[in-house]
Structures are given as C-alpha cells and as structure tokens.
Design a protein around this motif. Sequence first.
Motif, PDB file in Angstrom:
ATOM      1  N   ARG A  30      38.837  38.583  44.388  1.00  0.00           N
ATOM      2  CA  ARG A  30      39.829  37.624  43.890  1.00  0.00           C
ATOM      3  C   ARG A  30      39.982  36.448  44.844  1.00  0.00           C
ATOM      4  O   ARG A  30      40.132  35.292  44.409  1.00  0.00           O
ATOM      5  N   ALA A  31      39.944  36.695  46.149  1.00  0.00           N
ATOM      6  CA  ALA A  31      40.054  35.619  47.123  1.00  0.00           C
ATOM      7  C   ALA A  31      38.896  34.636  46.968  1.00  0.00           C
ATOM      8  O   ALA A  31      39.083  33.407  47.036  1.00  0.00           O
ATOM      9  N   ALA A  32      37.688  35.166  46.756  1.00  0.00           N
ATOM     10  CA  ALA A  32      36.519  34.303  46.581  1.00  0.00           C
ATOM     11  C   ALA A  32      36.648  33.472  45.311  1.00  0.00           C
ATOM     12  O   ALA A  32      36.289  32.287  45.281  1.00  0.00           O
ATOM     13  N   ASP A  33      37.162  34.097  44.243  1.00  0.00           N
ATOM     14  CA  ASP A  33      37.330  33.367  42.973  1.00  0.00           C
ATOM     15  C   ASP A  33      38.356  32.243  43.113  1.00  0.00           C
ATOM     16  O   ASP A  33      38.160  31.140  42.582  1.00  0.00           O
ATOM     17  N   LEU A  34      39.458  32.504  43.810  1.00  0.00           N
ATOM     18  CA  LEU A  34      40.529  31.513  43.923  1.00  0.00           C
ATOM     19  C   LEU A  34      40.147  30.374  44.873  1.00  0.00           C
ATOM     20  O   LEU A  34      40.379  29.196  44.589  1.00  0.00           O
ATOM     21  N   GLY A  35      39.584  30.742  46.039  1.00  0.00           N
ATOM     22  CA  GLY A  35      39.228  29.727  47.028  1.00  0.00           C
ATOM     23  C   GLY A  35      40.442  28.968  47.533  1.00  0.00           C
ATOM     24  O   GLY A  35      41.587  29.272  47.203  1.00  0.00           O
ATOM     25  N   GLY A  36      40.225  27.972  48.326  1.00  0.00           N
ATOM     26  CA  GLY A  36      41.302  27.120  48.814  1.00  0.00           C
ATOM     27  C   GLY A  36      42.326  27.875  49.633  1.00  0.00           C
ATOM     28  O   GLY A  36      42.084  28.959  50.163  1.00  0.00           O
ATOM     29  N   VAL A  37      43.519  27.292  49.716  1.00  0.00           N
ATOM     30  CA  VAL A  37      44.597  27.865  50.523  1.00  0.00           C
ATOM     31  C   VAL A  37      45.027  29.229  49.983  1.00  0.00           C
ATOM     32  O   VAL A  37      45.187  30.191  50.733  1.00  0.00           O
ATOM     33  N   VAL A  38      45.196  29.312  48.658  1.00  0.00           N
ATOM     34  CA  VAL A  38      45.643  30.575  48.069  1.00  0.00           C
ATOM     35  C   VAL A  38      44.596  31.662  48.289  1.00  0.00           C
ATOM     36  O   VAL A  38      44.923  32.801  48.628  1.00  0.00           O
ATOM     37  N   GLY A  39      43.317  31.311  48.120  1.00  0.00           N
ATOM     38  CA  GLY A  39      42.254  32.287  48.329  1.00  0.00           C
ATOM     39  C   GLY A  39      42.253  32.825  49.748  1.00  0.00           C
ATOM     40  O   GLY A  39      42.086  34.038  49.971  1.00  0.00           O
ATOM     41  N   ARG A  40      42.470  31.936  50.728  1.00  0.00           N
ATOM     42  CA  ARG A  40      42.498  32.386  52.125  1.00  0.00           C
ATOM     43  C   ARG A  40      43.697  33.299  52.375  1.00  0.00           C
ATOM     44  O   ARG A  40      43.603  34.275  53.117  1.00  0.00           O
ATOM     45  N   ARG A  41      44.816  32.981  51.745  1.00  0.00           N
ATOM     46  CA  ARG A  41      46.003  33.824  51.925  1.00  0.00           C
ATOM     47  C   ARG A  41      45.820  35.176  51.233  1.00  0.00           C
ATOM     48  O   ARG A  41      46.258  36.205  51.749  1.00  0.00           O
ATOM     49  N   VAL A  42      45.181  35.162  50.083  1.00  0.00           N
ATOM     50  CA  VAL A  42      44.898  36.422  49.383  1.00  0.00           C
ATOM     51  C   VAL A  42      43.984  37.301  50.232  1.00  0.00           C
ATOM     52  O   VAL A  42      44.155  38.520  50.315  1.00  0.00           O
ATOM     53  N   ALA A  43      43.004  36.696  50.876  1.00  0.00           N
ATOM     54  CA  ALA A  43      42.050  37.454  51.698  1.00  0.00           C
ATOM     55  C   ALA A  43      42.745  38.171  52.850  1.00  0.00           C
ATOM     56  O   ALA A  43      42.220  39.153  53.384  1.00  0.00           O
ATOM     57  N   LYS A  44      43.913  37.685  53.243  1.00  0.00           N
ATOM     58  CA  LYS A  44      44.637  38.292  54.357  1.00  0.00           C
ATOM     59  C   LYS A  44      45.607  39.394  53.912  1.00  0.00           C
ATOM     60  O   LYS A  44      46.269  40.006  54.761  1.00  0.00           O
ATOM     61  N   LEU A  45      45.718  39.631  52.601  1.00  0.00           N
ATOM     62  CA  LEU A  45      46.645  40.670  52.132  1.00  0.00           C
ATOM     63  C   LEU A  45      46.235  42.028  52.682  1.00  0.00           C
ATOM     64  O   LEU A  45      45.053  42.383  52.690  1.00  0.00           O
ATOM     65  N   ARG A  46      47.232  42.799  53.116  1.00  0.00           N
ATOM     66  CA  ARG A  46      46.954  44.127  53.666  1.00  0.00           C
ATOM     67  C   ARG A  46      46.871  45.174  52.558  1.00  0.00           C
ATOM     68  O   ARG A  46      47.554  45.076  51.534  1.00  0.00           O
ATOM     69  N   LYS A  47      46.026  46.141  52.796  1.00  0.00           N
ATOM     70  CA  LYS A  47      45.906  47.271  51.869  1.00  0.00           C
ATOM     71  C   LYS A  47      47.204  48.077  51.901  1.00  0.00           C
ATOM     72  O   LYS A  47      47.731  48.377  52.971  1.00  0.00           O
ATOM     73  N   PRO A  48      47.754  48.461  50.746  1.00  0.00           N
ATOM     74  CA  PRO A  48      49.023  49.194  50.743  1.00  0.00           C
ATOM     75  C   PRO A  48      48.831  50.652  51.148  1.00  0.00           C
ATOM     76  O   PRO A  48      47.758  51.232  50.943  1.00  0.00           O
ATOM     77  N   THR A  49      49.866  51.221  51.722  1.00  0.00           N
ATOM     78  CA  THR A  49      49.860  52.672  51.908  1.00  0.00           C
ATOM     79  C   THR A  49      49.975  53.317  50.528  1.00  0.00           C
ATOM     80  O   THR A  49      50.384  52.673  49.552  1.00  0.00           O
ATOM     81  N   VAL A  50      49.634  54.578  50.444  1.00  0.00           N
ATOM     82  CA  VAL A  50      49.717  55.271  49.151  1.00  0.00           C
ATOM     83  C   VAL A  50      51.156  55.297  48.656  1.00  0.00           C
ATOM     84  O   VAL A  50      51.425  55.115  47.468  1.00  0.00           O
ATOM     85  N   ALA A  51      52.111  55.509  49.572  1.00  0.00           N
ATOM     86  CA  ALA A  51      53.521  55.540  49.170  1.00  0.00           C
ATOM     87  C   ALA A  51      53.971  54.172  48.645  1.00  0.00           C
ATOM     88  O   ALA A  51      54.677  54.084  47.629  1.00  0.00           O
ATOM     89  N   ALA A  52      53.581  53.086  49.321  1.00  0.00           N
ATOM     90  CA  ALA A  52      53.941  51.741  48.866  1.00  0.00           C
ATOM     91  C   ALA A  52      53.338  51.459  47.499  1.00  0.00           C
ATOM     92  O   ALA A  52      53.992  50.898  46.607  1.00  0.00           O
ATOM     93  N   TRP A  53      52.095  51.862  47.313  1.00  0.00           N
ATOM     94  CA  TRP A  53      51.431  51.666  46.012  1.00  0.00           C
ATOM     95  C   TRP A  53      52.160  52.423  44.914  1.00  0.00           C
ATOM     96  O   TRP A  53      52.374  51.899  43.820  1.00  0.00           O
ATOM     97  N   ALA A  54      52.574  53.667  45.191  1.00  0.00           N
ATOM     98  CA  ALA A  54      53.289  54.454  44.179  1.00  0.00           C
ATOM     99  C   ALA A  54      54.611  53.785  43.821  1.00  0.00           C
ATOM    100  O   ALA A  54      55.023  53.773  42.650  1.00  0.00           O
ATOM    101  N   LEU A  55      55.298  53.216  44.808  1.00  0.00           N
ATOM    102  CA  LEU A  55      56.536  52.484  44.521  1.00  0.00           C
ATOM    103  C   LEU A  55      56.258  51.242  43.670  1.00  0.00           C
ATOM    104  O   LEU A  55      57.042  50.903  42.773  1.00  0.00           O
ATOM    105  N   ASN A  56      55.151  50.560  43.939  1.00  0.00           N
ATOM    106  CA  ASN A  56      54.779  49.408  43.108  1.00  0.00           C
ATOM    107  C   ASN A  56      54.541  49.837  41.655  1.00  0.00           C
ATOM    108  O   ASN A  56      54.924  49.134  40.715  1.00  0.00           O
ATOM    109  N   LEU A  57      53.905  50.989  41.477  1.00  0.00           N
ATOM    110  CA  LEU A  57      53.699  51.502  40.123  1.00  0.00           C
ATOM    111  C   LEU A  57      55.029  51.785  39.439  1.00  0.00           C
ATOM    112  O   LEU A  57      55.214  51.515  38.246  1.00  0.00           O
ATOM    113  N   LEU A  58      55.970  52.354  40.200  1.00  0.00           N
ATOM    114  CA  LEU A  58      57.284  52.670  39.636  1.00  0.00           C
ATOM    115  C   LEU A  58      58.017  51.397  39.219  1.00  0.00           C
ATOM    116  O   LEU A  58      58.706  51.387  38.187  1.00  0.00           O
ATOM    117  N   VAL A  59      57.861  50.339  40.007  1.00  0.00           N
ATOM    118  CA  VAL A  59      58.478  49.055  39.649  1.00  0.00           C
ATOM    119  C   VAL A  59      57.882  48.542  38.341  1.00  0.00           C
ATOM    120  O   VAL A  59      58.605  48.115  37.434  1.00  0.00           O
TER     121      VAL A  59
END
Length: 282
Positions: A30-59
Amino acid sequence: MSDDDARLDEVAAELLALPPARFTAARNERAADLGGVVGRRVAKLRKPTVAAWALNLLVRDGQLGEAVELSRALHEAQDDRDAAELARLGRQRRQLVAALARRAGELAADAGTPLSPAMADAVEKGVNAAIVDETAAAAILTGRLVAAVDLAALDGDTLGQAVAGSVPDALPAPPPRDDLAARRARKAAERAVREAERARADAEREQASIERKLDAAREKADRAHERVDALRADLVRAENDASEADAAVQQREGERTDAADAVRAAVRALARAQAERDGVEE
C-alpha cells in the motif's frame, strides 16, 4: 486535520484490521501504491500486537462503540443511586467487559488467529479501559491500535504510542438533549440494567436447577457403581466356585477311569478263574 492526516488514518484503519501475519506485506504494497508523503508515513506504520488487532476487529464489529454509549447512559443514570445500586451497575459493567472480550476472541479465531490466554487478558483490559475511561475509549474506537491499552499503565504519551495516525483527545460530545430526551435515555439505561439483572437471575435459577440435577445424577451413578462392584465380587466368587467344580469333575472322571480299569481287571481274573475251574473238573 490535514488531508494527508485523514488519508493516513483511513489507510491505517484498513491495514490494522488485517491479521498480523498479513500486515507487513500489505503495508509495504500500500505504501508503494500511495507514494509521496502519505506513502512514506504508511511505510512507517508498526505491526499491531495480536491483542491490539483483536480490539480493532471488535471496533469494526460495532459492539464496542455501542457498549461505550451504553456505559455513558448508565453513568448518567447512576447519579442518584445508592451504594447497592452502584455495586450492581459495577457488576453489569464487568459482565459487559467479559462478554465483549469473548466476542473479540471469537472474531480473532474466525479470522484465523486464536488468542492465547495472555492476549485474551490484554484484550479484556483494553475493553475495560474503553468502558471506564473516555480518553482511552476515544483512542481505542479509532480502530487503529498497534498496542493494547491498559488503564493501569496509562501515563505520558501511552495512547499516542498505542494508536497509529492521529489520536483524538476525547469521545465526540453527544448532541444537546432536552429534559424529555434525557429522561428517556435514563429510563432506557435503567431498563437495560433491569433486563440484565433479570437475565442474571434466570441464569442463576437455571444453574441451581442444573446443580440439583447434577447431584441426583451423581447419586444415581454412585449407586450404579456400588451395584457394579457387588456384581463383580459375585462374579469372582462364581468363577472361583466354577473352577473348584471343574477340578472336582476332573478328579471324579479320573476316579471313574480307575474304577473302570479295576472292573475290567476283575472280569479278566474271573474269566481265568472259571476257566481253571472248568479244566480241573474235567
């Protein structure tokens, strides 16, 4: 919020709902597709812990947001309550937290990543934070967690580090309500509490009935085991009697064979004696 910030939040929410095993590859693509400033910021996103991911699913499932709204209404409804009622409301919140944590576990398992006991505990702490603390709820309800949230560990920029992208300061304020609407909301919250208490009472009655049936079943099983033990003892005695009877039969059969041999010998001796007698008389 700038357009870049809004776009980052949108992309982060999508990526952080993916199973953690798929996150890194999807983020890089996705970072490569977006490019630019947003793409660079997306590339820096951290992988979620399993617990954080499960909470995101609940949301995304929607139930956590509804629970936060209900918690708000209950908080308003408890203003004039006594200590006993407050205790009941506290129990209702704990039951709600446990139910939502179980739902998050179900969503994670359906997505192919069952929660370990440690991750399930972290999810429950995150749900509790959302129900109890509005600032934590605002962060969690973004659906962009990369780390679980625990009220006991909130300090400094904890929420900022736990959320990818922008971090809201608080939940959106509810629209102004007139007295009638407020009373209706309060009554609805009170009705929800009463219904939950009735459900709990029904569940407790059902549990008591099941306990009685279980005791009866155990007593019946104990009696059955006692009969089995008695029958097994009778069987052992019968097998011993049968063994002794078989030995007696074998002994009598041997005695019969010996007696038959003796009869045959006596017959032969008699025949010889008669023959000798007949020869003498001639």
